[in-house]
Design an enzyme around this catalytic site. Structure first.
Site, mmCIF file in Angstrom:
data_model
loop_
_atom_site.group_PDB
_atom_site.id
_atom_site.type_symbol
_atom_site.label_atom_id
_atom_site.label_comp_id
_atom_site.label_asym_id
_atom_site.label_seq_id
_atom_site.Cartn_x
_atom_site.Cartn_y
_atom_site.Cartn_z
ATOM 1 N N HIS A 59 0.848 -1.198 0.000
ATOM 2 C CA HIS A 59 0.000 0.000 0.000
ATOM 3 C C HIS A 59 0.880 1.243 0.000
ATOM 4 O O HIS A 59 1.840 1.337 0.755
ATOM 5 C CB HIS A 59 -0.837 0.066 1.286
ATOM 6 N N ASN B 286 8.201 -4.446 3.474
ATOM 7 C CA ASN B 286 6.800 -4.080 3.638
ATOM 8 C C ASN B 286 6.300 -4.391 5.042
ATOM 9 O O ASN B 286 5.556 -3.608 5.621
ATOM 10 C CB ASN B 286 5.947 -4.810 2.594
#
Length: 143
Positions: free
Chosen positions: A94, A128
């Site tokens: 994201h 991440n």
């Protein structure tokens, strides 16, 4: 009839015209994404973190995580797809984190909208899930 012929010619020219490679999407007042169809990645993601949305920022999200979805307003050949990530070794990272919108009680769609694939780019899984996640948490704390 002459007007119909002109309209048909104009329409056929529009189909042949080059497409602008960067598409701009405004998903909600606090999320804007510029998506490059050549790379199938965001050029930039602008997010406004509204402090009132973060009042319960230390509480876990009260929503089920939605599936990532394709932006339907991009021609199919330029879309980022879930299949591009399968077996690649990369996460769908994201750019505007879903957690930033998880407590937005005023607009349930804002959380779901962060799962559009125009809001993701390939990220190393370790990055991440560690440093990037820590950066996202820090940003929410200082907002």
């Amino acid at each position: 009839k002459l007007e119909d012929i002109k309209a048909q010619r104009s329409a056929s020219l529009a189909r042949m015209a080059p497409r602008v490679p960067v598409r701009l999407f405004q998903y909600n007042p606090n999320l804007q994404i510029a998506f490059d169809t050549r790379t199938r990645n965001p050029v930039y993601v602008l997010e406004r973190i509204v402090v009132s949305d973060q009042e319960n920022k230390n509480q876990p999200p009260n929503r089920k995580r939605p599936r990532f979805f394709v932006e339907p307003n991009i021609p199919e050949m330029y879309q980022s797809r879930n299949s591009h990530y399968q077996g690649s070794g990369y996460d769908r990272g994201h750019m505007a984190p879903a957690a930033d919108f998880s407590n937005d009680q005023h607009n349930d769609d804002s959380f779901r909208q962060t799962f559009v694939l125009t809001n993701t780019c390939p990220q190393d899984a370790v990055l991440n899930r560690t440093l990037w996640a820590q950066l996202e948490d820090w940003t929410r704390r200082v907002a």
